[in-house]
Design a protein around this motif. Structure first.
Motif, PDB file in Angstrom:
ATOM      1  N   GLY A 118      10.875 -28.750 -53.765  1.00  0.00           N
ATOM      2  CA  GLY A 118      10.365 -30.090 -53.768  1.00  0.00           C
ATOM      3  C   GLY A 118      11.240 -31.177 -54.101  1.00  0.00           C
ATOM      4  O   GLY A 118      11.250 -32.162 -53.601  1.00  0.00           O
ATOM      5  N   ASP A 119      12.100 -30.745 -55.080  1.00  0.00           N
ATOM      6  CA  ASP A 119      12.845 -31.687 -55.730  1.00  0.00           C
ATOM      7  C   ASP A 119      13.963 -32.048 -54.327  1.00  0.00           C
ATOM      8  O   ASP A 119      14.576 -33.358 -54.299  1.00  0.00           O
ATOM      9  CB  ASP A 119      13.676 -31.099 -56.653  1.00  0.00           C
ATOM     10  N   ALA A 120      14.359 -30.921 -53.659  1.00  0.00           N
ATOM     11  CA  ALA A 120      15.281 -31.276 -52.562  1.00  0.00           C
ATOM     12  C   ALA A 120      14.798 -32.349 -51.544  1.00  0.00           C
ATOM     13  O   ALA A 120      15.363 -33.116 -51.187  1.00  0.00           O
ATOM     14  CB  ALA A 120      15.684 -30.073 -51.864  1.00  0.00           C
ATOM     15  N   GLN A 121      13.576 -32.158 -51.290  1.00  0.00           N
ATOM     16  CA  GLN A 121      12.647 -33.019 -50.218  1.00  0.00           C
ATOM     17  C   GLN A 121      12.573 -34.589 -50.928  1.00  0.00           C
ATOM     18  O   GLN A 121      12.845 -35.645 -50.123  1.00  0.00           O
ATOM     19  CB  GLN A 121      11.277 -32.404 -50.008  1.00  0.00           C
ATOM     20  N   LEU A 122      12.449 -34.459 -52.052  1.00  0.00           N
ATOM     21  CA  LEU A 122      12.366 -35.932 -52.817  1.00  0.00           C
ATOM     22  C   LEU A 122      13.869 -36.606 -52.594  1.00  0.00           C
ATOM     23  O   LEU A 122      13.979 -37.706 -52.302  1.00  0.00           O
ATOM     24  CB  LEU A 122      11.990 -35.873 -54.063  1.00  0.00           C
ATOM     25  N   MET A 123      14.816 -35.748 -53.008  1.00  0.00           N
ATOM     26  CA  MET A 123      16.172 -36.161 -52.767  1.00  0.00           C
ATOM     27  C   MET A 123      16.502 -36.668 -51.517  1.00  0.00           C
ATOM     28  O   MET A 123      17.259 -37.940 -51.280  1.00  0.00           O
ATOM     29  CB  MET A 123      17.354 -35.075 -53.273  1.00  0.00           C
ATOM     30  N   ARG A 125      14.404 -37.695 -48.955  1.00  0.00           N
ATOM     31  CA  ARG A 125      13.910 -38.933 -48.481  1.00  0.00           C
ATOM     32  C   ARG A 125      14.290 -40.119 -49.173  1.00  0.00           C
ATOM     33  O   ARG A 125      14.066 -41.244 -48.756  1.00  0.00           O
ATOM     34  CB  ARG A 125      12.231 -38.562 -48.897  1.00  0.00           C
ATOM     35  N   LEU A 126      14.578 -40.032 -50.544  1.00  0.00           N
ATOM     36  CA  LEU A 126      15.395 -41.242 -50.831  1.00  0.00           C
ATOM     37  C   LEU A 126      16.638 -41.552 -50.424  1.00  0.00           C
ATOM     38  O   LEU A 126      16.916 -42.770 -50.171  1.00  0.00           O
ATOM     39  CB  LEU A 126      15.718 -40.781 -52.584  1.00  0.00           C
TER      40      LEU A 126
END
Length: 230
Positions: A118-123, A125-126
Motif C-alpha cells: 500500500g505504501d508503494a501505491q501511496l508513493m 499516486r503522490l
C-alpha cells in the motif's frame, strides 16, 4: 521514479529496549502520513491544512510548528517518499559487471518500491499528483535522482555495446529499458484489472523482474548486432 521505501509506523513501539518516540515525533509522523494520503488523493491545491490536521488528530498549529506551512509540509512529504538508496547506481553500474548482472541490478533497484504494498501505491499516486500539478519538486527529483541514474545506465550500456561515447541510439535504448519497468508502475490499475496475480506479492514481482531482464538482454544484444553489422 526510483525511491527508497520507508514506512511510517504510528503504532506503539514494541518492548524491545528501544527508546519510545516522543509525542512530538509521533505527532509529526501522523501529520506526514495524513498529508501524503490527502495530497495523493486530492492534490496540493485542494487539500487544506485543517483537513490534514483533522485526519492526523492534531492541531492545525502543529503544521506551522513542524513544517512552516502547507507548502513546507508538501515538500516534507515528497522528500520523505523520494529518499534515494545511496547504492542504487552501484547495484548496476559496476565496471566489471556482465550485461546480465547490469540488467539484474538495474531492475532490482528499479522495482524495489513495488514490494512496499500500500505504501508503494501511496508513493506513486503522490508522484502522479506532482506531475499533474507541478510545484517544482518533480523537476528536483529528475535532476537529483532520475537523470544521474539514466546517465549511469547509458554509460553501462555503452560499455556492453562497445560504444566509446553515448549516442542518441543508446539513449533511446536506455529509455526503452526503463519504460518496461515504468509501465508496471503507471499501469498498476490496468494490470490489476486484467491479470491481478502478476503483481500479487514480492514473488510475482520477482518473476516479472526476471522476464524484464530477459527482454532487456534481447534488446541490448539486438542493438549490439546492428552496430557490428555497421
Amino acid at each position: 521514479m526510483n525511491a527508497k521505501h520507508t514506512s511510517i509506523d504510528t503504532s506503539q513501539p514494541a518492548d524491545d529496549g528501544r527508546k519510545p518516540r516522543s509525542d512530538g515525533e509521533q505527532s509529526r509522523e501522523r501529520l506526514l502520513l495524513a498529508a501524503m494520503r490527502l495530497f495523493a488523493a486530492q492534490g496540493f491545491s485542494k487539500t487544506s491544512t485543517r483537513e490534514i490536521a483533522q485526519a492526523a488528530n492534531a492541531n492545525v498549529a502543529a503544521i506551522s510548528y513542524y513544517f512552516g506551512d502547507k507548502a513546507g509540509l508538501y515538500q516534507a512529504c515528497f522528500s520523505f517518499m523520494c529518499q534515494p538508496e545511496p547504492d542504487n547506481i552501484a547495484q548496476f553500474a559496476q565496471p566489471h559487471f556482465t550485461l546480465l548482472q547490469t540488467l539484474e541490478g538495474y531492475y532490482r533497484q528499479m522495482l524495489a518500491p513495488l514490494t512496499a504494498g500500500g505504501d508503494a501505491q501511496l508513493m506513486l499516486r503522490l508522484f502522479y499528483r506532482e506531475m499533474l500539478e507541478p510545484t517544482g519538486l518533480w523537476q528536483q527529483e529528475i535532476d537529483n535522482n532520475i537523470k544521474p541514474e539514466h546517465l549511469a545506465l547509458v554509460e553501462a550500456l555503452c560499455r556492453h555495446l562497445g560504444v566509446a561515447q553515448p549516442t542518441d541510439d543508446v539513449h533511446r535504448l536506455a529509455y526503452a529499458l526503463v519504460g518496461m519497468a515504468v509501465q508496471m508502475m503507471v499501469g498498476r490499475d490496468i494490470i490489476a484489472s486484467i491479470t491481478p496475480h502478476l503483481l500479487d506479492g514480492p514473488e510475482a514481482i520477482e518473476t516479472w523482474a526476471k522476464y524484464l531482464v530477459g527482454f532487456a538482454e534481447a534488446l541490448v544484444l539486438a542493438e549490439k548486432s546492428k552496430l557490428q553489422q555497421g
